[in-house]
Design an enzyme around this catalytic site. Structure first.
Site, PDB file in Angstrom:
ATOM      1  N   LYS A 159      -0.026  24.037  27.140  1.00 64.49           N
ATOM      2  CA  LYS A 159       1.374  24.472  27.169  1.00 64.49           C
ATOM      3  C   LYS A 159       1.668  25.170  25.854  1.00 64.49           C
ATOM      4  O   LYS A 159       1.026  24.887  24.837  1.00 64.49           O
ATOM      5  CB  LYS A 159       2.309  23.259  27.302  1.00 64.49           C
ATOM      6  CG  LYS A 159       3.689  23.614  27.816  1.00 64.49           C
ATOM      7  CD  LYS A 159       3.700  23.676  29.327  1.00 64.49           C
ATOM      8  CE  LYS A 159       4.992  24.155  29.892  1.00 64.49           C
ATOM      9  NZ  LYS A 159       5.036  23.985  31.358  1.00 64.49           N
ATOM     10  N   ASP A 199       7.646  29.452  32.010  1.00 65.77           N
ATOM     11  CA  ASP A 199       8.331  28.159  32.052  1.00 65.77           C
ATOM     12  C   ASP A 199       9.787  28.501  31.705  1.00 65.77           C
ATOM     13  O   ASP A 199      10.198  29.664  31.871  1.00 65.77           O
ATOM     14  CB  ASP A 199       7.706  27.157  31.062  1.00 65.77           C
ATOM     15  CG  ASP A 199       8.173  25.726  31.289  1.00 65.77           C
ATOM     16  OD1 ASP A 199       7.649  25.057  32.189  1.00 65.77           O
ATOM     17  OD2 ASP A 199       9.091  25.266  30.572  1.00 65.77           O
TER      18      ASP A 199
HETATM   19  P1  NDP Z   1      14.330  28.844  34.041  1.00 64.82           P
HETATM   20  O1  NDP Z   1      14.427  29.275  32.635  1.00 64.82           O
HETATM   21  O2  NDP Z   1      14.126  29.851  35.114  1.00 64.82           O
HETATM   22  O3  NDP Z   1      15.638  28.004  34.444  1.00 64.82           O
HETATM   23  C1  NDP Z   1      15.984  26.860  33.746  1.00 64.82           C
HETATM   24  C2  NDP Z   1      17.323  26.363  34.260  1.00 64.82           C
HETATM   25  O4  NDP Z   1      17.584  25.086  33.697  1.00 64.82           O
HETATM   26  C3  NDP Z   1      18.483  27.250  33.850  1.00 64.82           C
HETATM   27  O5  NDP Z   1      19.491  27.162  34.814  1.00 64.82           O
HETATM   28  C4  NDP Z   1      18.920  26.614  32.538  1.00 64.82           C
HETATM   29  O6  NDP Z   1      20.273  26.859  32.164  1.00 64.82           O
HETATM   30  C5  NDP Z   1      18.721  25.145  32.829  1.00 64.82           C
HETATM   31  N1  NDP Z   1      18.435  24.447  31.583  1.00 64.82           N
HETATM   32  C6  NDP Z   1      17.410  24.685  30.727  1.00 64.82           C
HETATM   33  N2  NDP Z   1      17.497  23.878  29.666  1.00 64.82           N
HETATM   34  C7  NDP Z   1      18.594  23.135  29.850  1.00 64.82           C
HETATM   35  C8  NDP Z   1      19.202  22.118  29.102  1.00 64.82           C
HETATM   36  N3  NDP Z   1      18.701  21.703  27.922  1.00 64.82           N
HETATM   37  N4  NDP Z   1      20.331  21.534  29.603  1.00 64.82           N
HETATM   38  C9  NDP Z   1      20.854  21.953  30.782  1.00 64.82           C
HETATM   39  N5  NDP Z   1      20.307  22.922  31.538  1.00 64.82           N
HETATM   40  C10 NDP Z   1      19.200  23.493  31.079  1.00 64.82           C
HETATM   41  O7  NDP Z   1      13.171  27.752  34.067  1.00 64.82           O
HETATM   42  P2  NDP Z   1      12.342  27.194  35.319  1.00 64.82           P
HETATM   43  O8  NDP Z   1      13.203  27.149  36.520  1.00 64.82           O
HETATM   44  O9  NDP Z   1      11.065  27.926  35.373  1.00 64.82           O
HETATM   45  O10 NDP Z   1      12.005  25.718  34.822  1.00 64.82           O
HETATM   46  C11 NDP Z   1      12.842  24.612  35.118  1.00 64.82           C
HETATM   47  C12 NDP Z   1      12.057  23.332  34.971  1.00 64.82           C
HETATM   48  O11 NDP Z   1      10.939  23.349  35.871  1.00 64.82           O
HETATM   49  C13 NDP Z   1      11.454  23.068  33.591  1.00 64.82           C
HETATM   50  O12 NDP Z   1      11.427  21.681  33.363  1.00 64.82           O
HETATM   51  C14 NDP Z   1      10.030  23.579  33.732  1.00 64.82           C
HETATM   52  O13 NDP Z   1       9.171  22.984  32.794  1.00 64.82           O
HETATM   53  C15 NDP Z   1       9.732  23.114  35.143  1.00 64.82           C
HETATM   54  N6  NDP Z   1       8.645  23.782  35.833  1.00 64.82           N
HETATM   55  C16 NDP Z   1       8.616  25.142  35.963  1.00 64.82           C
HETATM   56  C17 NDP Z   1       7.592  25.744  36.657  1.00 64.82           C
HETATM   57  C18 NDP Z   1       7.564  27.210  36.904  1.00 64.82           C
HETATM   58  O14 NDP Z   1       6.652  27.657  37.621  1.00 64.82           O
HETATM   59  N7  NDP Z   1       8.499  27.995  36.395  1.00 64.82           N
HETATM   60  C19 NDP Z   1       6.472  24.957  37.209  1.00 64.82           C
HETATM   61  C20 NDP Z   1       6.645  23.525  37.082  1.00 64.82           C
HETATM   62  C21 NDP Z   1       7.681  22.990  36.402  1.00 64.82           C
HETATM   63  P3  NDP Z   1      20.589  27.895  30.966  1.00 64.82           P
HETATM   64  O15 NDP Z   1      20.224  29.226  31.535  1.00 64.82           O
HETATM   65  O16 NDP Z   1      22.028  27.718  30.678  1.00 64.82           O
HETATM   66  O17 NDP Z   1      19.703  27.499  29.827  1.00 64.82           O
HETATM   67  O1  2IT Z   2       5.070  23.244  34.189  1.00 65.32           O
HETATM   68  C1  2IT Z   2       4.355  24.014  34.872  1.00 65.32           C
HETATM   69  O2  2IT Z   2       3.536  23.577  35.692  1.00 65.32           O
HETATM   70  C2  2IT Z   2       4.535  25.461  34.703  1.00 65.32           C
HETATM   71  N1  2IT Z   2       5.397  25.877  33.931  1.00 65.32           N
HETATM   72  C3  2IT Z   2       3.637  26.411  35.431  1.00 65.32           C
HETATM   73  C4  2IT Z   2       2.348  26.574  34.702  1.00 65.32           C
HETATM   74  C5  2IT Z   2       1.421  27.644  35.238  1.00 65.32           C
HETATM   75  O3  2IT Z   2       0.401  27.845  34.575  1.00 65.32           O
HETATM   76  O4  2IT Z   2       1.694  28.245  36.271  1.00 65.32           O
END
Ligand code: NDP
Ligand code: 2IT
Length: 485
Positions: A159, A199
């Site tokens: 990461k 992420d």
């Molecule tokens: P994005 O940046 O696309 O979206 C994140 C969302 O969560 C936004 O709406 C953001 O609001 C909100 N958010 C982030 N930080 C905070 C906080 N501290 N408090 C409140 N709201 C918050 O990220 P993803 O959708 O890609 O990721 C979301 C989660 O999923 C994370 O935990 C990530 O690690 C996990 N994840 C992502 C994967 C992926 O493929 N993208 C895969 C597996 C897990 P704002 O815009 O206001 O910050």
């Molecule tokens: O938390 C996660 O699994 C991710 N942000 C996706 C990682 C990846 O390599 O696709």
């Protein structure tokens, strides 16, 4: 409008009493999972002594070590693997200097944690968020090791990211930042070495800027990043994969109790990549998503977020980069500002059947979990990484809810990244249907593996233990075979 079925004030005073364990046709979990084996405790104490200021990392390590006691009893030879798996193979930290549009100079911190490469190249996302530090990235990298193992694909765990805050930055500032970040990172990654992805704060746009700079510096075109655009090696379904996968996993979990998404009210938090496609798949399966959030607040749309409203959210968040508050203004539903901790997030006080936390770590604490329980929620699947605190997880288990830990339920994103890597190596592009079929199959397999493994180790129905043990076993076997180097 009152959306809480129990008094918030009662909860805030800490006066709530956990309800009696509900009967859900299954025995409570074996209490062994809640205690820590003495050998695991030694490892845990050493982790804390080494890095006392890394609470998120401690939290993720504690959860895994709590699950591994029965494994060590059965396989004492895996103890060296436990001791090694909590220590990153390598941590890279670097300076990221950049100029904003006004010519002001900024310095951010960049990181890449190469946690474990025993079963494949390091793989995991990059997070750009002001909260990013070593503790958060180590927890994410640690989770990634087990998650990637569960996918069944040859992917090690890593990461990275930066404390850069993309919010309010122009596209040219984001581009310059990404280019400066990659100017250092490129020498540490490679298609057979370490393959980053997105992420929080890193989506398709940022992956494009990062990939362009890597290609220029390395002077080669390889699948060094995933989540790429379709015109330069990206995979269909990768944007959808984490959200879809989370819902596929939740569907499997619900089916063990002859339940489904059909007609279910669903709370989703976040409004980014994972949340958007979780909502889409919930709609596909006949459910009714009623909430979305960002770091400023949450909307509650009791009429349900339909496809048209979701398309509007995608434009708001991915193109106009606006705030979720605008949804409430546009569609005329409730909006509640989220106060900073320690206030309770009222999103979890909505009356729902299923909860999909898809924003960030520790967004549901014990009291918020209790709010869900009191409202009759039957299942929680983590789309985000570690969105539920240990107290929340305990509350769900105590009350017999179905609970899916992120390392199992959100593994669809990295799994589809693995499929993107395969397509890049083959120099082929699979169809949308082909990738979605493989994603669904992987999620069904992870569910089956977690269920079977939990049963094998005497913890029926405990997806946390099942996922931790199943994820660990493959990595431990590989580490042992390779001589614990
Ligand atoms: P994005 O940046 O696309 O979206 C994140 C969302 O969560 C936004 O709406 C953001 O609001 C909100 N958010 C982030 N930080 C905070 C906080 N501290 N408090 C409140 N709201 C918050 O990220 P993803 O959708 O890609 O990721 C979301 C989660 O999923 C994370 O935990 C990530 O690690 C996990 N994840 C992502 C994967 C992926 O493929 N993208 C895969 C597996 C897990 P704002 O815009 O206001 O910050
Ligand atoms: O938390 C996660 O699994 C991710 N942000 C996706 C990682 C990846 O390599 O696709």
């Amino acid at each position: 409008m009152t959306i809480y079925a129990i008094s918030l004030r009662t909860i805030q005073k800490g006066h709530w009493i956990p309800r009696e364990r509900r009967s859900r046709g299954q025995e409570p979990f074996n209490s062994r999972c809640l205690k820590m084996h003495s050998e695991m405790k030694k490892v845990y104490d050493e982790v804390i002594a080494r890095d006392p200021n890394q609470p998120e990392f401690h939290q993720s390590v504690e959860e895994v070590l709590q699950s591994l006691g029965p494994v060590i009893d059965a396989h004492p030879d895996y103890l060296p693997a436990v001791k090694s798996v909590v220590e990153p193979e390598r941590i890279i930290q670097f300076r990221v200097p950049w100029y904003d549009d006004e010519g002001n100079f900024h310095v951010n911190r960049g990181f890449r944690i190469q946690m474990n490469g025993a079963i494949g190249p390091y793989k995991g996302g990059l997070r750009f968020h002001p909260s990013v530090n070593q503790s958060i990235l180590k927890f994410l990298a640690f989770e990634q090791v087990f998650k990637n193992s569960l996918t069944g694909l040859p992917l090690g765990g890593g990461k990275g990211g930066s404390d850069f805050n993309p919010k309010g930055r122009t596209e040219s500032e984001v581009r310059r930042f990404c280019q400066s970040f990659m100017m250092e990172l490129w020498r540490h990654i490679g298609a057979n070495l370490d393959v980053p992805a997105g992420d929080i704060g890193v989506g398709r746009r940022e992956v494009g800027f990062l990939f362009g700079m890597y290609r220029k510096l390395a002077n080669e075109f390889t699948g060094v990043l995933t989540g790429k655009g379709l015109s330069y090696g990206g995979s269909l379904i990768r944007p959808e994969a984490t959200g879809y996968g989370t819902v596929y996993f939740a569907r499997e979990m619900l089916s063990t109790q002859n339940k489904s998404f059909e007609g279910a009210k669903v709370a989703v938090s976040g409004s980014g990549n994972v949340a958007q496609f979780a909502v889409e798949k919930v709609i596909d399966l006949g459910g009714k998503p009623v909430t979305l959030s960002d770091s400023s607040g949450f909307i509650h749309d009791s009429d349900g977020i339909d496809r048209e409203k979701l398309a509007w959210v995608m434009d708001l968040k991915n193109v106009r980069r606006g705030r979720i508050k605008e949804y409430a203004e546009h569609f005329g539903c409730d909006y509640t500002e989220t106060k900073p901790e320690p206030n309770l997030n009222g999103l979890w006080g909505t009356d729902v059947d299923i909860a999909l936390p898809c924003a960030t770590q520790n967004e549901i604490n014990g009291e918020e979990a209790q709010m869900l329980v009191e409202n009759g929620c039957i299942a929680v699947a983590e789309g985000a990484n570690m969105p539920c605190t240990p107290e929340a997880v305990e509350c769900f288990h105590e009350n017999g809810l179905l609970f899916a830990p992120g390392k199992a339920s959100n593994a669809g994103g990295v799994a589809t990244s693995g499929l993107e890597m395969s397509q890049n190596s083959l120099r082929l592009n699979w169809t949308r249907e082909e990738v979605d079929r493989r994603l669904e199959e992987i999620m069904v397999n992870i569910h089956r593996n977690a269920v079977d493994t939990a049963s094998k180790y005497g913890m029926e129905g405990n997806y946390v233990a099942g996922a931790n043990i199943a994820g660990f076993l493959k990595v431990a076997e590989a580490m042992e075979a390779q001589g614990h180097i």
